[in-house]
Scaffold this motif. Sequence first.
Motif, PDB file in Angstrom:
ATOM      1  N   LEU A  15       0.835  -1.202   0.000  1.00 32.55           N
ATOM      2  CA  LEU A  15       0.000   0.000   0.000  1.00 32.55           C
ATOM      3  C   LEU A  15       0.874   1.259   0.000  1.00 32.55           C
ATOM      4  O   LEU A  15       0.618   2.209  -0.743  1.00 32.55           O
ATOM      5  CB  LEU A  15      -0.919   0.003   1.224  1.00 32.55           C
ATOM      6  N   GLY A  16       1.897   1.255   0.849  1.00 33.96           N
ATOM      7  CA  GLY A  16       2.801   2.397   0.907  1.00 33.96           C
ATOM      8  C   GLY A  16       3.562   2.581  -0.392  1.00 33.96           C
ATOM      9  O   GLY A  16       3.746   3.707  -0.871  1.00 33.96           O
ATOM     10  N   ALA A  17       4.030   1.470  -0.974  1.00 39.57           N
ATOM     11  CA  ALA A  17       4.789   1.550  -2.226  1.00 39.57           C
ATOM     12  C   ALA A  17       3.926   2.103  -3.355  1.00 39.57           C
ATOM     13  O   ALA A  17       4.371   2.947  -4.143  1.00 39.57           O
ATOM     14  CB  ALA A  17       5.338   0.172  -2.593  1.00 39.57           C
ATOM     15  N   LEU A  18       2.686   1.638  -3.439  1.00 44.07           N
ATOM     16  CA  LEU A  18       1.798   2.129  -4.486  1.00 44.07           C
ATOM     17  C   LEU A  18       1.494   3.612  -4.291  1.00 44.07           C
ATOM     18  O   LEU A  18       1.538   4.402  -5.241  1.00 44.07           O
ATOM     19  CB  LEU A  18       0.505   1.315  -4.515  1.00 44.07           C
ATOM     20  N   VAL A  22       2.340   7.016  -6.823  1.00 41.81           N
ATOM     21  CA  VAL A  22       1.370   8.016  -7.256  1.00 41.81           C
ATOM     22  C   VAL A  22       1.728   9.395  -6.705  1.00 41.81           C
ATOM     23  O   VAL A  22       1.580  10.418  -7.377  1.00 41.81           O
ATOM     24  CB  VAL A  22      -0.052   7.597  -6.828  1.00 41.81           C
ATOM     25  N   HIS A  23       2.217   9.428  -5.474  1.00 42.69           N
ATOM     26  CA  HIS A  23       2.609  10.684  -4.836  1.00 42.69           C
ATOM     27  C   HIS A  23       3.747  11.353  -5.599  1.00 42.69           C
ATOM     28  O   HIS A  23       3.728  12.574  -5.824  1.00 42.69           O
ATOM     29  CB  HIS A  23       3.025  10.401  -3.390  1.00 42.69           C
ATOM     30  N   LEU A  24       4.744  10.573  -5.990  1.00 41.30           N
ATOM     31  CA  LEU A  24       5.912  11.137  -6.654  1.00 41.30           C
ATOM     32  C   LEU A  24       5.749  11.218  -8.164  1.00 41.30           C
ATOM     33  O   LEU A  24       6.264  12.139  -8.799  1.00 41.30           O
ATOM     34  CB  LEU A  24       7.164  10.314  -6.318  1.00 41.30           C
ATOM     35  N   GLY A  25       5.047  10.259  -8.746  1.00 41.73           N
ATOM     36  CA  GLY A  25       4.947  10.201 -10.200  1.00 41.73           C
ATOM     37  C   GLY A  25       3.699  10.832 -10.775  1.00 41.73           C
ATOM     38  O   GLY A  25       3.588  10.972 -11.993  1.00 41.73           O
ATOM     39  N   GLY A  26       2.741  11.187  -9.927  1.00 47.81           N
ATOM     40  CA  GLY A  26       1.505  11.757 -10.421  1.00 47.81           C
ATOM     41  C   GLY A  26       0.549  10.683 -10.905  1.00 47.81           C
ATOM     42  O   GLY A  26       0.760   9.488 -10.668  1.00 47.81           O
ATOM     43  N   THR A  48      -5.433  -0.531  -4.832  1.00 49.69           N
ATOM     44  CA  THR A  48      -6.032   0.752  -5.193  1.00 49.69           C
ATOM     45  C   THR A  48      -7.429   0.892  -4.593  1.00 49.69           C
ATOM     46  O   THR A  48      -7.836   1.995  -4.211  1.00 49.69           O
ATOM     47  CB  THR A  48      -6.095   0.927  -6.719  1.00 49.69           C
ATOM     48  N   SER A  49      -8.141  -0.216  -4.472  1.00 45.75           N
ATOM     49  CA  SER A  49      -9.464  -0.173  -3.845  1.00 45.75           C
ATOM     50  C   SER A  49      -9.360   0.232  -2.382  1.00 45.75           C
ATOM     51  O   SER A  49     -10.156   1.043  -1.883  1.00 45.75           O
ATOM     52  CB  SER A  49     -10.155  -1.535  -3.968  1.00 45.75           C
ATOM     53  N   ASP A  50      -8.357  -0.327  -1.674  1.00 40.29           N
ATOM     54  CA  ASP A  50      -8.152   0.037  -0.264  1.00 40.29           C
ATOM     55  C   ASP A  50      -7.800   1.510  -0.114  1.00 40.29           C
ATOM     56  O   ASP A  50      -8.321   2.208   0.781  1.00 40.29           O
ATOM     57  CB  ASP A  50      -7.037  -0.817   0.342  1.00 40.29           C
ATOM     58  N   LEU A  51      -6.908   2.004  -0.972  1.00 40.72           N
ATOM     59  CA  LEU A  51      -6.493   3.399  -0.880  1.00 40.72           C
ATOM     60  C   LEU A  51      -7.624   4.347  -1.291  1.00 40.72           C
ATOM     61  O   LEU A  51      -7.761   5.440  -0.739  1.00 40.72           O
ATOM     62  CB  LEU A  51      -5.256   3.642  -1.751  1.00 40.72           C
TER      63      LEU A  51
END
Length: 404
Positions: A15-18, A22-26, A48-51
């Motif tokens: 979850l953190g890696a995903l 997205v945080h860094l790559g947009g 992605t569903s969890d996030l």
Amino acid sequence: MRAGPSQEEIRRHNLGALLRHVHLGGPTSRAELTSRMGLNRSTIMALTSDLTAAGLVREELPRERGRAGRPSLVVRPESARVYVFAFDLGPDRLVAARVGLGGVILDRREAVRRRGAFDLDEVVGALAGFARQMHRKTRADTVCVGAAAAVAGGVRRSDGVVRYGPNLLAEDVPFGEALSKRLALGLPVSVGNDANLGALAEHTRGVGAAVRDLIYLHGDVGVGGGVIAGGHLLGGHEGFGGEVGHMIVHPGGRLCGCGSHGCLEAEVGERALLEAAGRAPDDREGPLGRDAVRAVVDAADRGDIVAQAALSRVGDWLGLGVANLVNVFNPEMVIFGGMLREIYLGAAAQVRSRLAVDALPAHREKLRLRTSALGDDATLVGAAELAFAQVLADPLEALARAGG
């Protein structure tokens, strides 16, 4: 013998890696996340569903449909909903910003800071006041997941105490604790050295984003540095690593604010340049700060012989300092930020000449010298990344602690 990670630990890591991608790559498609993370499509869909359910990201159809077939959903950070407060405490300025997930600066406040004795109540009062102003403008469904500050001084990692800050006239100041109390967010304020956080920012979002070994040199009144080695910031035993401004390059040279003579900071800092250019103010009046430095660089560009000689002298000492660092750390890139950006642009020939003489050939052959892509916001962006660290490490737990 220790057992391997549990399924829950693996899930939290993924979850953190995903979220970090997205945080860094947009905005990133599910298909691209599957490729980057080496996971199967069903796992990516579950993550992605969890996030999404936590309100950290959202999924939507791509805005451009170039290929036939079913499009891969795009995962976007919820920048407007999830944010941190980032602060920058420098010798001449106070900056506060509300930064959304994904690195978007949503709001900011800035004020000039008068040089002189450090007043903790005044500083934290101003920064907390800025944060409250920005907080009042947020929607009811937003959540603050962290806060961090960049400080022009040596910061003890364990408790955010500014152990020394000669250019702030601060010593043993419990800055992190005081700002956390004044903010009253229920979250601790992480504190880091400004140059270290500038290095982190340039490594994650700036000119050094694809570089695993770099040195970031930051100048305000003095000089600091941050070292990224193998993709990781070298912080030192207690967090005081990177004080390259206090590397002795000229024994018996100019007096430094730290009490030594001939430090890199003393030979290439603001006052050294202004004095060499015949523009040094006395203690009561006269220009200081980045505008004064830029004025010398501009004058040199227009042919002012005295300004050119001052830049040449300072550039020579800067080149010697860079050569020493290159010989020790063998970086792929050296980045000049803050005031040093202008100085390097005006004295690049002297810096490169010193490197050609004093840096080991094998170390300088593939070395790249660059200026900061983030400009004056490099340290502020680094503070925001420090504030996001917990939510990127364990998104659901950090969100729960923040009340999201």
